[in-house]
Design an enzyme around this catalytic site. Structure first.
Site, PDB file in Angstrom:
ATOM      1  N   LEU A 616      42.570  51.524  43.591  1.00  0.00           N
ATOM      2  CA  LEU A 616      42.469  50.100  43.240  1.00  0.00           C
ATOM      3  C   LEU A 616      42.600  49.829  41.720  1.00  0.00           C
ATOM      4  CD1 LEU A 616      39.109  49.656  45.252  1.00  0.00           C
ATOM      5  CD2 LEU A 616      41.483  48.989  46.171  1.00  0.00           C
ATOM      6  N   SER A 618      43.334  52.213  37.684  1.00  0.00           N
ATOM      7  CA  SER A 618      43.445  53.349  36.857  1.00  0.00           C
ATOM      8  C   SER A 618      43.237  53.079  35.360  1.00  0.00           C
ATOM      9  CB  SER A 618      44.643  54.204  37.252  1.00  0.00           C
ATOM     10  OG  SER A 618      44.769  55.360  36.714  1.00  0.00           O
ATOM     11  N   GLY A 619      42.660  53.954  34.738  1.00  0.00           N
ATOM     12  CA  GLY A 619      42.598  53.810  33.351  1.00  0.00           C
ATOM     13  C   GLY A 619      42.561  55.280  32.707  1.00  0.00           C
ATOM     14  N   ALA A 620      42.163  55.199  31.306  1.00  0.00           N
ATOM     15  CA  ALA A 620      42.486  56.277  30.350  1.00  0.00           C
ATOM     16  C   ALA A 620      41.424  57.421  30.850  1.00  0.00           C
ATOM     17  CB  ALA A 620      42.127  56.144  28.906  1.00  0.00           C
ATOM     18  N   PHE A 621      40.255  56.881  31.512  1.00  0.00           N
ATOM     19  CA  PHE A 621      39.301  58.020  31.812  1.00  0.00           C
ATOM     20  C   PHE A 621      39.115  58.405  33.208  1.00  0.00           C
ATOM     21  CE2 PHE A 621      37.967  55.826  27.857  1.00  0.00           C
ATOM     22  CZ  PHE A 621      37.612  56.877  26.937  1.00  0.00           C
ATOM     23  N   LYS A 644      34.452  55.455  42.638  1.00  0.00           N
ATOM     24  CA  LYS A 644      34.725  55.709  41.046  1.00  0.00           C
ATOM     25  C   LYS A 644      34.497  57.038  40.717  1.00  0.00           C
ATOM     26  CE  LYS A 644      32.924  53.566  36.812  1.00  0.00           C
ATOM     27  NZ  LYS A 644      31.745  52.401  36.183  1.00  0.00           N
ATOM     28  N   ASP A 811      30.393  43.284  28.656  1.00  0.00           N
ATOM     29  CA  ASP A 811      31.875  42.732  28.769  1.00  0.00           C
ATOM     30  C   ASP A 811      32.058  42.120  30.140  1.00  0.00           C
ATOM     31  OD1 ASP A 811      34.656  42.858  28.651  1.00  0.00           O
ATOM     32  OD2 ASP A 811      34.935  45.042  29.420  1.00  0.00           O
TER      33      ASP A 811
END
Length: 993
Positions: A616, A618-621, A644, A811
């Site tokens: 769904l 995807s990121g740096a971590f 997650k 955020d």
């Protein structure tokens, strides 16, 4: 309507409101009103059977009921009152007026039953009883009274104390009627498990892991002859215990007289125990040399296994008063008498010296902070350093005092805070820790002077010496031309000082040595002062060039590390944080460190029951994946979930951060407008956090995809399609119909149901009808103004829940709100799966990438995040919603000019689809002074009212309908410009210059 009193219910706490209206009338024919708050400890009986006859008790507290100025009509308002969650309250009004009266209660948009009666003094009495107070039952209660003489309104405001978590209260004892047994009671939320702990030994030797310890999970205890008896209550917060205070006549008396503290109204229990070879002895109790009255003691006896007689004599008072203070003495015809001092206080206390203390220690010295105190009731305490909290351990001393120590300072200088509190008192003590260190010296020189710099603690002193070129020794002290600058000190750190030597012809060409020294030692640097040329030369050129080479190598390695880290950027941290406020200002807070909390394995879910689907995000971590979970909600049922997880090569700090996030989510609880945690996989493999799955993705893209399908009203839709959708809107059995506004407020839910709604249908029928209705609505594939209002309302409701739980989001934006069936929106924190490196919304500021266009000024310029900074972000989110997904501050790049605009109070124009009222709300959220921004409860109330008005206007030409928005907004009070002036005040609309 609020849950009314039921027969036989055991209530931990009863709070009664009384408003008494006397016959005296002012010149303006206005009644004189006195509002009273009465607190009750109600452990033995339930509230009255009818709401018309509530309990009344002693110790009334005047709430200062006063006529409300500038209000339409005659409105009296009592002072706001906070009550504990699960408390039970009665609102009562006594009317001293001739003739009959009529009345109406109004709570959150709904009218409630009102049945007045007359007491023995012929006064009209109107009452309402609410059992087990919940968040949904807090708010403003309006009572409209009409008598033969006049009409008036009385306003009560009831709120729940904003505690970080639930409560766990120390248990106490009560004698069981007609039996020789003790009942243990704990008033805690959630409901605790009560257990008795029996031990054959006394004091420190009585450990729970000892085989002599017996545990009984029951509330009633008949076995009262043990040496050490304790009652413990435990729930999600932990465990609290109370020891049965005992005087053992066979034990050697303590060196100091045992002391017992109690508050007025609490029960007193003292057990006197004696053992003798035969039954020919008796026990008696005396208070200040006077025998206790009959009814304040009872005796039990039994034979032990060795045929000795054990007698116990209980002294008890069901509710102590100040005159119960004194020396209680237990006497026996075969044993020496022993006494205990019982002290009754009006309220709890914490006695300790609160003066701040400063400590200096060496770098490797063992040291612990300690606080010695005497307190009742038992305290809850924390140690805090650098906005992080640490566990607090307490140990009892023989003299009635307790001590708490903190040794985990890791020799970090700074300010350490010990904070303790109980139900009645608070105590804070400050400590300052300084680390002693030998000074370190750096030197530099120019053509005219040489300077040396040093840091160390304590403050270093300086000496300069001249060295002979024929000898390495520097013995000749220089006193002329030396200038020592004023020393500065880093906050809770080392002293930074410097000394400068002005060159003279007498010392040019010589070596000079500057030395800094304190009690820990001395450090020196040598400098060659040359006469030709403007620059000095270091004596040892080889050392100089070697130093330059090492520095260059270090710079190269550092550059490579920075480049490597840039790809990964910053350490993972959940944006959602739970905070603990430490002072009167919202800015005085620290983030709760969940690393110290235990993970509750009840959330553990078998990872083999997960079947993964597509990614769904995807990121740096890490990433978030769609999955099918078998049996996570109900045995034999599979549902779609979002999982997650971290990327494969995550380091230990990232895994620790994800576990901390998991522990926080387990403490947070669930809410309809939050993406709720369903479970987790932490054992034998990577960490998975399992959340609800929202099928329509994030709100930002949802709004953008619906731009071509937007209509302001359903009337426009019907006209455009020649009313071809009309059959879709025939009423379902569970539909909300116009004109039916009667509601019920359920104490365990935010939802509202009609009195004649779904009560005659089974759960399966209701679920089928609801699913069928949702599918029909979503097939229309349209978006209306009411939907936008509903989105705004639901997000405000979710943030109101987070505010109640002392959480800040940090955020809040449309990209972090998800949409699911029925146009329900849920706030999320999936920043782990967002590639902020390529997301233009996250701008480099300092050493971080931040969502600058959504950030409040105090967050942007000072790094301060509070619930009020989330309100600012919510205003930006409103702008996104009512512009259908336009990026905020369109056409304005994030540069130095942008920051100046924010500092000067710049606000965006009204978005195209917003009304004037909605735009005013946005402006109030963007108040530069955070104190002038509205709270989320106020925003929820206002938007609920706007939503109700929009619903009436949009469907006035439709005979039957089904609302697109969940009907939770109907349990909110109407927004009033008089009641919420702070929300729309000119000060909130216009920035301070």
């Amino acid at each position: 309507m609020p849950a009314l009193a039921r027969d036989g219910g055991q209530l931990p706490l009863l709070v009664v409101f009384s408003a008494m209206i006397f016959g005296t009338i002012t010149n303006q024919d206005l009644p004189v009103i006195k509002c009273v708050l009465i607190n009750h400890k109600n452990n033995d009986s339930s509230v009255g059977k009818s709401s018309s006859y509530p309990m009344v008790s002693e110790s009334p507290e005047d709430l200062g009921c006063a006529l409300r100025p500038q209000s339409s009509g005659t409105v009296y308002e009592a002072a706001a009152v906070e009550v504990d969650v699960s408390a039970s309250i009665t609102l009562q009004v006594l009317v001293d007026a001739p003739g009959n009266i009529s009345c109406l209660w109004v709570f959150k948009h709904s009218s409630l039953n009102c049945q007045p009666h007359f007491d023995l003094q012929n006064r009209g009495v109107v009452s309402m009883v609410i059992l087990k107070m919940t968040e949904t039952q807090a708010g403003e209660y309006l009572l409209f009274i009409q008598s033969e003489a006049t009409n008036y309104t009385i306003l009560f405001t009831v709120s729940i104390r904003n505690t970080l978590l639930y409560t766990l209260r120390r248990p106490y004892f009560r004698k069981m009627e007609n039996q020789d047994a003790l009942v243990c009671i704990s008033e805690s939320v959630p409901e605790p498990i009560v257990e008795w702990v029996l031990c054959d030994s006394q004091g420190e030797s009585c450990k729970e892991e000892s085989p002599a310890v017996v545990k009984k999970e029951e509330k009633v205890l008949h076995e009262l002859f043990g040496t050490d008896i304790r009652c413990c209550a435990r729930n999600e917060l932990g465990r609290e215990c109370t020891r049965l205070f005992t005087i053992d006549l066979n034990q050697t008396p303590q060196t100091t007289l045992p002391q017992l503290f109690l508050k007025v109204g609490e029960p007193l229990w003292i057990r006197c125990k004696a053992v003798h070879v035969n039954h020919g002895f008796g026990l008696t109790w005396e208070l200040e040399n006077k025998a206790l009255e009959e009814g304040n003691y009872f005796e039990m006896s039994t034979y032990s296994t060795n045929r000795t007689m054990i007698r116990i004599l209980f002294a008890f008072v069901s509710s102590v008063a100040r005159n119960d203070t004194g020396y209680y003495t237990c006497s026996s015809s075969k044993h020496p008498s022993q006494s205990a001092l019982v002290t009754i206080v009006e309220k709890g206390f914490i006695n300790a010296t609160n003066s701040s203390e400063d400590y200096e220690i060496d770098q490797y010295e063992e040291f612990c902070f300690s606080v010695r105190f005497k307190a009742y009731p038992q305290i809850r305490c924390t140690w805090t350093f650098s906005r992080k909290s640490f566990p607090c351990e307490q140990k009892g001393l023989d003299n009635g005092y307790s001590i708490s120590k903190f040794c985990n300072h890791k020799h970090q200088p700074g300010e350490y805070i010990f904070h303790a509190e109980n139900d009645d008192a608070q105590f804070t003590k400050m400590f300052t820790l300084n680390i002693r260190r030998k000074p370190q010296v750096l030197a530099e020189a120019s053509a005219s002077q040489a300077s040396c710099f040093s840091d160390g603690y304590p403050l270093p002193s300086w000496t300069w010496k001249k060295c002979s070129d024929k000898s390495p020794n520097c013995t000749e002290e220089i006193t002329e031309g030396v200038w020592n600058r004023k020393a500065n000190r880093k906050v809770f750190g080392q002293w930074v000082s410097s000394s400068t030597l002005n060159m003279s012809e007498a010392i040019k060409g010589f070596l000079v040595k500057c030395c800094a020294y304190n009690s820990l030692g001395t450090s020196c640097e040598t400098i060659l002062l040359n006469s030709p040329g403007p620059f000095p030369f270091i004596q040892d050129n080889i050392s100089f060039y070697a130093t330059i080479g090492v520095c260059l190598l270090f710079i190269v390695v550092l550059t490579l590390l920075i480049c490597h880290k840039y790809k990964k950027q910053f350490r993972y941290e959940s944006q959602l944080q739970m905070v603990q406020v430490t002072g009167s200002s919202d800015n005085e807070y620290f983030y709760v460190d969940f690393r110290e909390y235990e993970y509750d394995l009840k959330w553990e879910f078998p990872r083999e029951n997960l079947e993964f689907g597509k990614v769904l995000g995807s990121g740096a971590f890490g990433k978030v994946m769609n999955a099918t979970a078998y049996g996570i909600s109900k045995t034999g049922v599979s549902i779609q979930v979002a999982v997650k997880m971290l990327k494969e090569k995550a380091d230990s700090s990232e895994r620790e951060a994800l576990m901390s996030e998991l522990k926080m989510m387990t403490q947070l609880g669930s809410h309809e407008n939050i993406v709720n945690l369903l479970g987790a996989c932490t054992l034998s493999g990577p960490i998975y956090l399992i959340f609800e799955y929202c099928c329509y993705g994030d709100l930002l893209n949802y709004l953008r995809s619906k731009r071509e399908k937007f209509h302001r009203t359903w009337t426009e839709i019907f006209k455009e399609h020649n009313f071809s959708f009309y059959p879709t809107f025939q009423s379902h059995p569970n539909s909300s119909m116009p004109g039916s506004r009667e509601v019920q407020i359920h104490p365990d839910s935010d939802q509202i149901s009609g009195l004649h709604g779904n009560s005659f249908h089974s759960e399966d029928e209701i679920e089928y009808e609801n699913q069928k209705r949702l599918e029909e609505e979503e097939d229309l594939n349209v978006l209306t103004f009411e939907d936008l209002l509903c989105f705004a309302y639901q997000v405000a409701k979710g943030m109101e829940f987070l505010e109640f739980k002392s959480c800040v989001h940090r955020d809040l934006a449309a990209r972090n709100v998800l949409v699911t069936h029925g146009k329900v929106v849920k706030i999320c924190d999936f920043g782990l799966a967002r590639d902020i490196m390529s997301d233009s919304n996250y701008v480099v500021r300092g050493n971080a990438r931040l969502p600058v266009k959504w950030m409040a000024p105090e967050s942007l310029f000072e790094g301060i995040y509070t619930i009020k900074s989330d309100v600012w972000s919510y205003g930006i989110l409103l702008w996104e919603i009512f512009s259908l997904g336009v990026n905020p501050y369109p056409g304005i790049p994030v540069d130095a000019n942008f920051y100046k605009l924010i500092q000067n109070g710049f606000k965006m124009d009204q978005p195209f689809y917003a009304t004037e009222e909605i735009y005013i709300i946005m402006q109030s959220c963007w108040a530069f002074d955070s104190r002038k921004r509205p709270s989320f409860p106020n925003l929820t109330s206002f938007l609920g009212c706007q939503l109700a008005d929009a619903e009436e206007a949009m469907y006035q030409n439709v005979d039957g309908r089904v609302s697109e928005c969940p009907h939770t907004y109907q349990n909110r009070r109407p927004f009033s410009r008089e009641m919420d002036l702070g929300l729309l005040s000119p000060q909130a609309q216009v920035e301070d210059s």
